[in-house]
Each structure stands twice: as C-alpha cells, then as structure tokens.
Motif scaffolding. Structure first.
Motif, PDB file in Angstrom:
ATOM      1  N   ALA A 139      51.141  57.158  39.116  1.00 51.77           N
ATOM      2  CA  ALA A 139      49.864  57.731  38.689  1.00 51.77           C
ATOM      3  C   ALA A 139      48.867  57.677  39.839  1.00 51.77           C
ATOM      4  CB  ALA A 139      49.316  56.973  37.492  1.00 51.77           C
ATOM      5  N   GLU A 140      48.127  58.756  39.998  1.00 47.14           N
ATOM      6  CA  GLU A 140      47.057  58.790  40.994  1.00 47.14           C
ATOM      7  C   GLU A 140      45.745  58.484  40.269  1.00 47.14           C
ATOM      8  OE1 GLU A 140      47.093  62.491  43.067  1.00 47.14           O
ATOM      9  OE2 GLU A 140      49.167  62.280  43.728  1.00 47.14           O
ATOM     10  N   LEU A 141      45.208  57.327  40.574  1.00 45.45           N
ATOM     11  CA  LEU A 141      43.985  56.887  39.911  1.00 45.45           C
ATOM     12  C   LEU A 141      42.809  56.930  40.873  1.00 45.45           C
ATOM     13  CD1 LEU A 141      45.361  53.821  37.916  1.00 45.45           C
ATOM     14  CD2 LEU A 141      44.748  56.068  37.014  1.00 45.45           C
ATOM     15  N   GLY A 142      41.709  57.447  40.381  1.00 46.81           N
ATOM     16  CA  GLY A 142      40.491  57.535  41.169  1.00 46.81           C
ATOM     17  C   GLY A 142      39.345  57.928  40.264  1.00 46.81           C
ATOM     18  N   PRO A 143      38.180  58.248  40.820  1.00 50.12           N
ATOM     19  CA  PRO A 143      37.010  58.601  39.993  1.00 50.12           C
ATOM     20  C   PRO A 143      37.218  59.806  39.087  1.00 50.12           C
ATOM     21  CG  PRO A 143      36.351  58.065  42.235  1.00 50.12           C
ATOM     22  CD  PRO A 143      37.837  58.122  42.244  1.00 50.12           C
ATOM     23  N   ALA A 164      42.945  50.244  37.125  1.00 46.03           N
ATOM     24  CA  ALA A 164      42.322  51.554  36.935  1.00 46.03           C
ATOM     25  C   ALA A 164      40.818  51.486  37.146  1.00 46.03           C
ATOM     26  CB  ALA A 164      42.643  52.093  35.546  1.00 46.03           C
ATOM     27  N   LYS A 165      40.181  50.421  36.651  1.00 46.42           N
ATOM     28  CA  LYS A 165      38.738  50.270  36.854  1.00 46.42           C
ATOM     29  C   LYS A 165      38.402  50.072  38.329  1.00 46.42           C
ATOM     30  CE  LYS A 165      35.633  50.339  34.978  1.00 46.42           C
ATOM     31  NZ  LYS A 165      34.763  51.552  34.830  1.00 46.42           N
ATOM     32  N   HIS A 166      39.210  49.288  39.011  1.00 47.57           N
ATOM     33  CA  HIS A 166      38.980  49.064  40.435  1.00 47.57           C
ATOM     34  C   HIS A 166      39.097  50.378  41.222  1.00 47.57           C
ATOM     35  CE1 HIS A 166      38.854  46.795  44.194  1.00 47.57           C
ATOM     36  NE2 HIS A 166      39.861  47.531  44.611  1.00 47.57           N
ATOM     37  N   ALA A 290      45.908  37.782  44.886  1.00 48.26           N
ATOM     38  CA  ALA A 290      45.296  36.970  45.935  1.00 48.26           C
ATOM     39  C   ALA A 290      43.961  37.561  46.375  1.00 48.26           C
ATOM     40  CB  ALA A 290      46.240  36.853  47.126  1.00 48.26           C
ATOM     41  N   ALA A 291      43.879  38.893  46.367  1.00 49.33           N
ATOM     42  CA  ALA A 291      42.650  39.572  46.773  1.00 49.33           C
ATOM     43  C   ALA A 291      41.598  39.592  45.669  1.00 49.33           C
ATOM     44  CB  ALA A 291      42.969  41.000  47.206  1.00 49.33           C
ATOM     45  N   GLY A 292      41.973  39.155  44.472  1.00 55.36           N
ATOM     46  CA  GLY A 292      41.026  39.116  43.368  1.00 55.36           C
ATOM     47  C   GLY A 292      40.876  40.423  42.619  1.00 55.36           C
ATOM     48  N   ARG A 293      41.693  41.411  42.960  1.00 53.11           N
ATOM     49  CA  ARG A 293      41.596  42.702  42.263  1.00 53.11           C
ATOM     50  C   ARG A 293      42.291  42.658  40.904  1.00 53.11           C
ATOM     51  NH1 ARG A 293      42.064  44.426  47.725  1.00 53.11           N
ATOM     52  NH2 ARG A 293      44.341  44.342  47.618  1.00 53.11           N
TER      53      ARG A 293
END
Length: 326
Positions: A139-143, A164-166, A290-293
């Motif tokens: 899936a391509e996720l973006g705005p 998805a929110k990130h 690890a990056a918190g995402r």
C-alpha cells in the motif's frame, strides 16, 4: 525449568504448567532466559490438532509458542561469546518451545532488542510487527490516502493505524465495542467506529463527506470486509491478510476481482526479497519501534495462565499482542 505443555489436543484447559528438563543449546544455538513469549491465534488451532502452515501437526507432548524475548544465558558450540548476557528476541520458526522459562534457538534467528523496548514489546515486533511490515509493502500511504482498518485494536491493527497516521493518511479504524474503539481513538485514528453498530458504514461516509477510501487493510473478512470494500473509490485497493471472522479453520476471504489482493506469507516474503526476507521484515519492524514510529499494544498474562490467554484470544477479549511472562 517450568513450561506450559500440551499432552493431548483439545480445549485450552489441556495446557499444563509443569516442571520439565532444561533445553540444551546445540551447535550454533543460544539459550534464552525467557522474559516474554508471544501467543498467536494460530496457537489455539495447533492446540486442537490443526496443522495450519506447519509441515505437520505438533508432536505431543509439546511446549507451544514460537516468539520469545529475554536474555541469552547459555551458548552452543561455535557461538561468539559476545551474545552472552544480551537482551534478544527471536521468532523460533516452525520449532515450538516459547511458553517456557528457557528457550533454545539458532543464533541466526536472534536480534538484539532496542534499548527503548521491553521484552513484551520486542516479542510483539518480532512476530506481529514483522507481519505488519509485510502487509504495508502493498500500500502507498501518504496525505492523499484514506485507510480503513478493521480489527484496529488488535496487534497488527494497532501498528497499521500508527504507521498510516505517521505517513499522513486519514485513518478510519474499526473495532468491536466502546472499550476497543476508545483505545483505537487514543492510538491516533481520525475516526474510530464500533463495527457492531449496523450503521457504522453510514457514520464513516458522513465523516468522510463524500471522500472515498483508498485502501482497506483486511484481516477480518466476512460482512465487515464487504461493507468496508464498498467504501473504496475507483482504483481503491483491498489488501487481504486474513479472515478471522470466518475462524482460523474454515471459510475464506472476501474477494472482489480487480480490487482485492491477497498478501499472505509467501507473497509478503517474495515482495521483501533478498537472501533472508523474513529477517529483512523483522529488522524493519524493530527499526520502526526503535525510532518511536511504532509502539505495539501488549496484553500480558502470567505464564501460569496460558489457558486463560488462549480463551481470551478465542473469544476476542484481547487488545493488542498477547504475551506470556514467566
């Protein structure tokens, strides 16, 4: 050591907490003092004698569980001493043995746990996180994206919402009951809807104001999937990775020609590519955490209550990844 063993296929009550001999690490293996062991819906089917994706049903007696995290406390021949004392997590593959105080696995399966994760969270990322990374390849996720995520309070759903929110997408999350929808809303969903409400599709359409969904991440199937797919606009994608509404042993996914794409294990691995696609996805999952995402949701049970954990999974009374702690 103590472990949970299965001596006869059947209900959750057949899982017994008992004392067994310590496993010994062979050449190229490590022994882990287990601090957390993952519980998967598949475990409940294997407990009843189903084969699932395994080459054959488990041989009894068996110690279930294929995801662990803890501290390396013993090394097999040929393993570098630098592993001794490290906090690690590993997916055991087809080998069982996770529901125990000690577990043995090949050192090639082991990952060091990022410092910001506890053992239960690491277990969630090595299994559930790996699967989420595999699904997201499709899936391509973006705005511009509007993502509909059924079972959004589950282990995979929690991570899909966060990712998805990130990425900037509008996230419509479906969950069963007010407690779960509240958790999903707190996890960052733009709209959290109770799929037990027959009017949920109308609520989604009203919220979107005529904007169509662009992707449905579907691990549920059944009527929920049918209603969710109806929200898609032209060119929308239905990413299918399970059909829990039909039960793990029967039924099948809801599919629409030209819209639905099944992305089960082998397809995920092919997409990931490389000499070890499983490890590639595991590394991606741990890096995101690890990056918190990504922050996995975890529901913890004592190892002594493995049967209760199985019953909770089977009756959909869990939130996030289910983990046993010795």
């Amino acid at each position: 050591m103590h472990a949970v063993r299965l001596h006869a296929f059947g209900p959750a009550e057949n899982l017994r907490y008992e004392e067994v001999e310590n496993p010994l690490p062979g050449p190229g293996q490590v022994r882990i003092a287990v601090e957390a062991a993952g519980v998967h819906l598949l475990d409940t089917a294997l407990r009843e004698g189903e084969q699932g994706p395994l080459p054959e049903p488990p041989r009894l007696p068996t110690i279930p569980g294929r995801e662990v995290a803890g501290v390396v406390e013993s090394l097999g021949e040929g393993v570098a001493r630098l592993w001794l004392g490290r906090r690690v997590t590993a997916h055991l593959g087809f080998a069982p043995g996770g529901y125990a105080e000690l577990a043995v696995t090949d050192v090639d399966r082991v990952h060091e746990i990022p410092g910001n994760l506890d053992s239960a969270q690491a277990v969630a990322m090595i299994g559930t996180g790996r699967t989420a990374m595999g699904i997201l390849q499709f899936a391509e996720l973006g705005p511009a994206a509007v993502a509909v995520i059924p079972a959004a309070a589950g282990g995979i759903g929690t991570l899909l919402v966060q990712y998805a929110k990130h990425a900037g997408a509008v996230v419509v999350a479906l969950a069963g009951g007010p407690e779960k929808t509240a958790r999903v809303q707190a996890n960052g969903a733009d709209l959290a809807v109770d799929y037990k409400d027959p009017a949920w599709p109308d609520k989604v359409r009203a919220y979107l104001g005529g904007r169509p969904a662009t992707v449905v991440f579907d691990g549920v199937g059944g009527e929920i999937a049918r209603e969710a797919v109806a929200l898609l606009g032209p060119g929308g994608r239905h990413i299918v990775f399970g059909w829990s509404a039909e039960g793990i042993r029967g039924g099948g996914p809801y599919l629409v020609d030209g819209v639905s794409e099944r992305v089960l294990g082998p397809v995920m691995m092919q997409k990931a590519g490389g000499p070890n696609p499983v490890r590639t996805l595991e590394l991606r999952a741990l890096a995101e955490a690890a990056a918190g995402r990504l922050t996995p949701a975890v529901q913890r049970f004592p190892l002594t209550e493995a049967a209760a954990a199985h019953r909770a999974l089977e009756t959909r009374r869990t939130i996030g990844k289910v983990v046993l702690e010795p």
